[in-house]
Design a protein around this motif. Structure first.
Motif: not given
Length: 153
Positions: A96-107, A149-153, A112-115
């Motif tokens: 569920x959406x509320x279980x996802x705390x953070x994401x990071x786009x892998x440099x 916004x694209x300021x980051x996660x 590729x994204x890490x959740x």
């Protein structure tokens, strides 16, 4: 039927069940924003070609070949990743959406994204398709924070 036949049939039934769970997870995700594949997950899917290889080497019955092909299709469906408006379907399960705390786009990678998920290990996803013309980071921010916004996660 031989022991290998029973093993192939059992694997097929198990993957059919997991495919049903994956289908339910995709439905729960809602309208699909991004889709792709995951790194890791169901390592056992590496064994699905063995019944097919065995059948092709012995040329016993076409039914084994059909079961082997269906196993490969089911395994591919299970390992798919879908980010929808309500959450994420990954490797046959729904988060569920509320279980996802953070994401990071892998440099240094492409899409590729890490959740980070509450109570679970982090996992990586490679998105290959999106349904809008917006960039990956914009879609992820809209999904997780409701902003563009694209300021980051």
């Amino acid at each position: 039927m031989s022991t290998v036949s029973y093993m192939a049939l059992a694997l097929f039934i198990f993957l059919l069940y997991r495919s049903y769970q994956a289908y339910q997870g995709k439905k729960k995700a809602g309208e699909i924003l991004l889709s792709g594949s995951s790194n890791g997950g169901y390592y056992f899917l590496g064994i699905y070609p063995f019944p097919l290889i065995w059948v092709m080497s012995t040329e016993r019955e076409w039914s084994y070949l059909i079961i082997g092909c269906l196993i490969m299709i089911a395994a591919g469906y299970i390992s798919g990743v879908y980010l929808g408006e309500s959450g994420l379907k990954i490797n046959g399960r729904f988060i569920a959406k509320d279980q996802i705390l953070h994401y990071r786009i892998i440099e240094g990678t492409v899409n590729e994204v890490e959740f980070q998920v509450r109570g679970k290990d982090d996992f990586r996803v490679k998105f290959t398709k999106k349904t809008s013309s917006s960039g990956l980071e914009t879609v992820l921010n809209q999904f997780l924070h409701g902003d563009t916004s694209t300021a980051g996660s």
